[in-house]
Design a protein around this motif. Sequence first.
Motif, PDB file in Angstrom:
ATOM      1  N   LEU A  88       0.732  -0.957  -0.148  1.00 48.14           N
ATOM      2  CA  LEU A  88       0.137  -0.087   0.047  1.00 48.14           C
ATOM      3  C   LEU A  88       0.795   1.138   0.078  1.00 48.14           C
ATOM      4  O   LEU A  88       2.024   1.333   0.620  1.00 48.14           O
ATOM      5  CB  LEU A  88      -0.954   0.141   1.222  1.00 48.14           C
ATOM      6  CG  LEU A  88      -2.030  -0.992   1.448  1.00 48.14           C
ATOM      7  CD1 LEU A  88      -2.732  -1.020   2.708  1.00 48.14           C
ATOM      8  CD2 LEU A  88      -2.893  -0.831   0.145  1.00 48.14           C
ATOM      9  N   LEU A  89       0.405   2.456  -0.664  1.00 53.52           N
ATOM     10  CA  LEU A  89       1.234   3.483  -0.757  1.00 53.52           C
ATOM     11  C   LEU A  89       0.892   4.559   0.179  1.00 53.52           C
ATOM     12  O   LEU A  89       1.554   5.257   0.561  1.00 53.52           O
ATOM     13  CB  LEU A  89       0.780   4.326  -2.328  1.00 53.52           C
ATOM     14  CG  LEU A  89       1.201   3.214  -3.480  1.00 53.52           C
ATOM     15  CD1 LEU A  89       0.907   4.108  -4.623  1.00 53.52           C
ATOM     16  CD2 LEU A  89       2.573   2.993  -3.501  1.00 53.52           C
ATOM     17  N   ASP A  91      -2.270   6.142   0.304  1.00 48.19           N
ATOM     18  CA  ASP A  91      -3.030   7.074  -0.250  1.00 48.19           C
ATOM     19  C   ASP A  91      -4.355   6.339  -0.724  1.00 48.19           C
ATOM     20  O   ASP A  91      -4.349   5.512  -1.237  1.00 48.19           O
ATOM     21  CB  ASP A  91      -2.690   7.560  -1.643  1.00 48.19           C
ATOM     22  CG  ASP A  91      -3.639   8.577  -2.170  1.00 48.19           C
ATOM     23  OD1 ASP A  91      -4.755   8.708  -1.696  1.00 48.19           O
ATOM     24  OD2 ASP A  91      -3.072   9.464  -3.063  1.00 48.19           O
ATOM     25  N   ASP A  95      -4.672   3.610  -3.637  1.00 46.70           N
ATOM     26  CA  ASP A  95      -4.593   2.294  -3.368  1.00 46.70           C
ATOM     27  C   ASP A  95      -5.835   1.655  -3.767  1.00 46.70           C
ATOM     28  O   ASP A  95      -5.630   0.492  -4.259  1.00 46.70           O
ATOM     29  CB  ASP A  95      -4.380   1.899  -1.861  1.00 46.70           C
ATOM     30  CG  ASP A  95      -2.929   2.427  -1.359  1.00 46.70           C
ATOM     31  OD1 ASP A  95      -1.968   2.137  -2.119  1.00 46.70           O
ATOM     32  OD2 ASP A  95      -2.664   2.885  -0.281  1.00 46.70           O
ATOM     33  N   ALA A  98      -6.069   1.308  -7.386  1.00 49.21           N
ATOM     34  CA  ALA A  98      -5.121   0.233  -8.066  1.00 49.21           C
ATOM     35  C   ALA A  98      -5.490  -1.039  -7.685  1.00 49.21           C
ATOM     36  O   ALA A  98      -5.567  -2.156  -8.503  1.00 49.21           O
ATOM     37  CB  ALA A  98      -3.622   0.462  -7.591  1.00 49.21           C
ATOM     38  N   LEU A  99      -6.188  -1.509  -6.445  1.00 48.81           N
ATOM     39  CA  LEU A  99      -6.874  -2.533  -6.352  1.00 48.81           C
ATOM     40  C   LEU A  99      -7.936  -2.944  -7.050  1.00 48.81           C
ATOM     41  O   LEU A  99      -8.169  -4.104  -7.821  1.00 48.81           O
ATOM     42  CB  LEU A  99      -7.458  -2.652  -4.889  1.00 48.81           C
ATOM     43  CG  LEU A  99      -8.061  -3.939  -4.489  1.00 48.81           C
ATOM     44  CD1 LEU A  99      -7.385  -5.113  -4.368  1.00 48.81           C
ATOM     45  CD2 LEU A  99      -8.918  -3.718  -2.724  1.00 48.81           C
ATOM     46  N   TYR A 133      -7.912  -6.110   2.796  1.00 48.04           N
ATOM     47  CA  TYR A 133      -6.897  -5.480   2.199  1.00 48.04           C
ATOM     48  C   TYR A 133      -7.657  -4.074   1.900  1.00 48.04           C
ATOM     49  O   TYR A 133      -6.750  -3.097   2.103  1.00 48.04           O
ATOM     50  CB  TYR A 133      -6.384  -5.942   0.752  1.00 48.04           C
ATOM     51  CG  TYR A 133      -5.323  -5.470  -0.064  1.00 48.04           C
ATOM     52  CD1 TYR A 133      -4.097  -5.848   0.115  1.00 48.04           C
ATOM     53  CD2 TYR A 133      -5.651  -4.282  -0.791  1.00 48.04           C
ATOM     54  CE1 TYR A 133      -3.022  -5.151  -0.355  1.00 48.04           C
ATOM     55  CE2 TYR A 133      -4.589  -3.746  -1.494  1.00 48.04           C
ATOM     56  CZ  TYR A 133      -3.405  -4.098  -1.228  1.00 48.04           C
ATOM     57  OH  TYR A 133      -2.368  -3.295  -2.219  1.00 48.04           O
ATOM     58  N   ALA A 137      -6.265  -0.329   3.264  1.00 47.17           N
ATOM     59  CA  ALA A 137      -5.910   0.602   2.634  1.00 47.17           C
ATOM     60  C   ALA A 137      -6.835   1.962   2.967  1.00 47.17           C
ATOM     61  O   ALA A 137      -6.195   3.063   2.895  1.00 47.17           O
ATOM     62  CB  ALA A 137      -6.682   0.517   0.890  1.00 47.17           C
TER      63      ALA A 137
END
Length: 257
Positions: A88-89, A91, A95, A98-99, A133, A137
């Motif tokens: 995870l970044l 953000d 995130d 992207a997921l 997940y 995030a």
Amino acid sequence: MAQEPVTVWTRAERGARGPLPAHSRADLTAVAVELADRGGLSAVSMRQVAKELGTGQASLYRYVSGREDLLDLMTDAAAGEIDLDVPLLGDPVADLVALAARAKAVHLRHPWLPDIPPEPLRLGPRSVDYLEYALRAMASVRLPGPAKMEIVALMSALVAQFARAEIQGSRATTARQAAQAAYLSQTASQGDHPHVAAAMADHPGAAPAEDPQRLFERAMHRVLTGLVVDDTTAADVEDVATGEEAETEREGDGHPR
């Protein structure tokens, strides 16, 4: 006394007695997924799965209670293909986008997945990992748990819808798409729909179609920004309002500030 309802995940895969089963739920799942990949969701039946396994249909009920269990197993197997090892970044919006993109890639790989009848709790072990997940995030987001769960549910619904549109768009003929675009352009130019015409002015019908992935990520970013950022701001405002109300009550009671 009524028997407690159970899911495929809480039901024992084999009885404590009797011979070892010739197959497993993993075998049934793999066959069902292969059938759906080849012929769509309608190709998946207890009879056809049994035929592919070379066994009698009745024997499958040692592993599952029916087709709904098969759909649960298939959905969870697909969820297991989503890469959850991506760091995870920090953000939440980035995130989640992207997921969602990784989830959509799985939907495109299994075109039957968007056709699975939606159920609020069609969750297996891998689907719960996906949920964990997504919630991780949003760990820094100041929203109650139910609101975060709603965001994940909406994100999943949008993933399915975008995947379905992309799959169907890839099947549509170029001539049909051109005819539909020409009809919309002609209708908008007649003056009865000025807002449609204004919106289309910045995107003429002759422009090349945008890459579906870029469109998806931009739309998801806008939606999730509205849900996460705006709701976070709303939570801050609510906290301030609650504090002001409490302060007013204290003043009304004659307590010092």
